[in-house]
Structures are given as structure tokens and as C-alpha cells.
Design an enzyme around this catalytic site. Sequence first.
Site, PDB file in Angstrom:
ATOM      1  CB  SER A   1      -0.883  -0.034   1.255  1.00 24.23           C
ATOM      2  OG  SER A   1      -1.713   1.090   1.325  1.00 24.23           O
TER       3      SER A   1
ATOM      4  CG  LEU B   1      -1.150   3.950  -6.769  1.00 27.33           C
ATOM      5  CD1 LEU B   1      -1.240   4.883  -7.992  1.00 27.33           C
ATOM      6  CD2 LEU B   1       0.276   3.946  -6.201  1.00 27.33           C
TER       7      LEU B   1
ATOM      8  CG  ASP C   1      -7.950   2.092   0.396  1.00 31.90           C
ATOM      9  OD1 ASP C   1      -9.120   2.523   0.451  1.00 31.90           O
ATOM     10  OD2 ASP C   1      -7.391   1.516   1.347  1.00 31.90           O
TER      11      ASP C   1
ATOM     12  CG  ASN D   1      -8.618   4.709   3.451  1.00 29.07           C
ATOM     13  OD1 ASN D   1      -7.504   4.773   2.906  1.00 29.07           O
ATOM     14  ND2 ASN D   1      -8.978   3.661   4.148  1.00 29.07           N
TER      15      ASN D   1
ATOM     16  CD  GLU E   1      -8.996  -1.055   0.194  1.00 21.41           C
ATOM     17  OE1 GLU E   1      -8.004  -1.204  -0.559  1.00 21.41           O
ATOM     18  OE2 GLU E   1      -8.931  -1.221   1.421  1.00 21.41           O
TER      19      GLU E   1
ATOM     20  CG  ASP F   1     -10.987  -1.376   4.369  1.00 22.07           C
ATOM     21  OD1 ASP F   1     -11.367  -1.885   5.427  1.00 22.07           O
ATOM     22  OD2 ASP F   1      -9.872  -0.802   4.280  1.00 22.07           O
TER      23      ASP F   1
ATOM     24  CE  LYS G   1      -7.795  -2.768   6.248  1.00 22.47           C
ATOM     25  NZ  LYS G   1      -8.055  -1.318   6.371  1.00 22.47           N
TER      26      LYS G   1
ATOM     27  N   GLY H   1      -4.624  -4.815   5.640  1.00 20.28           N
ATOM     28  CA  GLY H   1      -3.662  -4.626   6.723  1.00 20.28           C
ATOM     29  C   GLY H   1      -3.901  -3.310   7.429  1.00 20.28           C
TER      30      GLY H   1
HETATM   31  O1  OSB Z   1      -7.623   1.316   4.289  1.00 22.25           O
HETATM   32  O2  OSB Z   1      -6.497  -0.418   3.924  1.00 22.25           O
HETATM   33  C1  OSB Z   1      -6.650   0.640   4.538  1.00 22.25           C
HETATM   34  C2  OSB Z   1      -3.620   1.321   6.744  1.00 22.25           C
HETATM   35  C3  OSB Z   1      -4.234   1.816   7.870  1.00 22.25           C
HETATM   36  C4  OSB Z   1      -5.596   1.956   7.895  1.00 22.25           C
HETATM   37  C5  OSB Z   1      -6.348   1.607   6.766  1.00 22.25           C
HETATM   38  C6  OSB Z   1      -5.739   1.078   5.640  1.00 22.25           C
HETATM   39  C7  OSB Z   1      -4.341   0.963   5.619  1.00 22.25           C
HETATM   40  C8  OSB Z   1      -3.586   0.517   4.468  1.00 22.25           C
HETATM   41  C9  OSB Z   1      -2.229  -0.094   4.718  1.00 22.25           C
HETATM   42  O3  OSB Z   1      -3.936   0.660   3.318  1.00 22.25           O
HETATM   43  C10 OSB Z   1      -2.287  -1.562   4.756  1.00 22.25           C
HETATM   44  C11 OSB Z   1      -1.006  -2.190   5.267  1.00 22.25           C
HETATM   45  O4  OSB Z   1      -0.034  -2.186   4.524  1.00 22.25           O
HETATM   46  O5  OSB Z   1      -0.981  -2.669   6.411  1.00 22.25           O
HETATM   47 MG    MG Z   2      -8.727   0.312   2.800  1.00 17.91          MG
END
Ligand code: OSB
Ligand code: MG
Length: 367
Positions: free
Chosen positions: A133, A160, A186, A188, A211, A236, A260, A288
Site C-alpha cells: 500500500s 495507491l 484505496d 478510504n 477500494e 473495506d 481485515k 492490513g
Molecule cells: O484502508 O487499507 C486501509 C492502513 C491503515 C488503515 C487503513 C488502511 C491501511 C492501508 C495499509 O492501506 C495496509 C497495510 O499495509 O498494512
Molecule cells: Mg482500505
Amino acid sequence: MKIERVELLHVAIPLVSPFRTSFGTMTTKDTFLLRVVTDVAEGWSEFAADPEPLYCSEFVGAAELVLRQHLVPRVTPEVTAAEVAPRTHAIKGHKLAKAALETAVLDAELRSYGMSIGAYLGATAAKVPAGVSVGIKNSIPELLGDVEGYLAEGYARIKLKIEPGWDVEPVRAVRERFGDVLLQVDANTAYTLADADHLRRLDEFGLLLIEQPLEEDDIRGHSLLAQRIRTPICLDESITSARDAATAIALDACRIINVKPARVGGYLEARRIHDVAVAHGIPVWCGGMLETGIGRGPNLALAALPGFVLPGDVSASRRYFAEDLTEPFELQDGFMRVPAGPGIGVEPIPETVRRFTTATKVLYARD
Ligand code: OSB
Ligand code: MG
């Protein structure tokens, strides 16, 4: 199993470089470990959220309080891993806190009879392909330099992080420079349905998935967005249970799911999401949360289940940490080895844990 002691260890571990997402910038992994001592074995886990509730509603301070006041009292003086979820079900929410408790209990239980979490969950692979990531950068050249480094290390897939103002151009630049690497994005939750026409501009880049473009409670929005873009939507934040997964699939809100374990209350529910997704022909992959080795080990075991057909966010320890709390996980030809030892398959290194521990709290001690 009789629970003899539950300890919470606050840890702060510097990241090798800042990790920026649409919700904030992290420079330190600031969380806590749980250590559960039972009459038969000892178990460890790692809380997945941060000091601030920016990714989800949970955060370190609230999790410590809910564990101490509401969760730990429900699993003492005696419990099995399978009983943790039903016994704590009356407590609403707090799934990341519940996941930490269940995982530490499960680790102790599996160690007591020498079984690995992979064997327990039904893992079928000895190694899994690793994705990485990549955070939001200050410039395209900086991004390209980082992606080049990860590809040189052997990562099988690039994700990305995007947000409004950092989406089409970085994706275009990575495609132009690195050709047809496995690529996904991603958001978020950084977009709204009003951005559908803009997000459709990503369609030309052949992404594996986008995502969580919309708010976590906007299942209908994702379903409507799916009708307006070709890039497959992956959820997610929206998926916190096997029921959520079944709902989102039935409403065509996602074609792929990021599983997750922490977000869904632990590995037992993560396994159920895998099963629901497989039954519907929906691919899943293991997400993750910048875990140390203590969280990374069991995540790798989950990622080795047969329905995990896309590379996960299961990168090497050195992606985030100069020094890990366990033996470092390393990339081998783009794959990560699945730990096969008893329990979560990894051992915290006592001296290292001690050095990164900022405070220890006893949540329970049998008298
Ligand atoms: O949205 O997947 C996510 C990290 C912290 C909180 C949310 C996310 C993430 C990552 C990193 O995308 C995932 C990793 O490499 O552990
Ligand atoms: Mg995510």
C-alpha cells in the site's frame, strides 16, 4: 481455559517514512498489545486502530477502557476462543477491541495443543503473494520513485492511496511508467456519489479495483456508483461482519471484499466472510493496518485460505519498520511465508517489546 492475567502494553514504534492517506498522516505505530496468561499457555495480539478515530470510530483510549470495563470482565475467569464473541456480543460495536481479545485468547488456546492458526482456519498455501500500500505523496516523481523501489523488491501488486486531487494523475503516471503491473486504489471514504463522473475517469487504467470510495454506511451509494463506473468496487470500512458481506453482495455494492480480521471482530468472523464470499464467487484479499509482526503473522495465515485469490496488504516488516517486535517478515520472490508454528506463529521478542513499551496496564489478575 482459566485466565490468570490480562496485560495491555502501550507501544510506540517509529515508521520508516510517514504514511499518508485521505484521513491523515501516520509517523509512528502507536497502539497496544494484549498479553493473556492462562493456566495452559500464554497468548498475544495487537490492537489495530490508532490513537485517533480517523479510519474507524475506534481508537486506543476507548479500546483500553472498553476492554478493562466491559470485555475482559465477560471472559474471566474462564473462556475458550470460540466463546469470546458470544460472551461479548451484548457490548455494541468495539470490534477491533474484541478482535484483540479473541486473538490473544485464540493464540493461547492453539498453543496449548500445538496447532497453528493457519491449520485452524483452513489455510491451504504455504506462502502468499504480497501487495504493498503506497501512501499519498507530495509529488508524482516522489511517487514513481517509491513504486519503482517496491517493484524492484518484488511486490506482486501496488495499491495507491487516493483522495480528491490525487487520483487520476498518479494512476496515469504509474501506468505509463510501469505498464501492466497489478494496480488498485484505496480512497478510504474520500468521495461522494456526486464524484461518479470523475471516478469514471479511472476506468481507462484497467485497475483491479477501487477500494471504499464512499462513506462506510453508504451501501446503496456504492451500489449506485457500481452502475456508473467499470472499475470493480471493493469494500473495506463498510464490511464489519459476515452479514454485512452478504448484504453488500446481494445489493451489488461490491464485487470484491477486503477482509481485515480486526475490523470484523477477529479471525473467526473473518473466516465466515471468506466463506460467504466464496459461496457467491466474490474474490477476497487480506487487508492490513500497518501491523507489527504480532498482527502480520496471523494475517498471513488468513491470506492463505483458498478464497484469498488477490494479493493482500501483507508487506514485509521493513515496509513500515526498521525494527519489528518479532523476527522480521521478509519478501521472497514477491511472496510472504505463512508462519506454521503454534498459535499466531510468531513470538514477540521480549527485549524489543520492552524497549518500545511506553506503559503497561494490568486489566485482570486472578487472586
Ligand atoms: O484502508 O487499507 C486501509 C492502513 C491503515 C488503515 C487503513 C488502511 C491501511 C492501508 C495499509 O492501506 C495496509 C497495510 O499495509 O498494512
Ligand atoms: Mg482500505
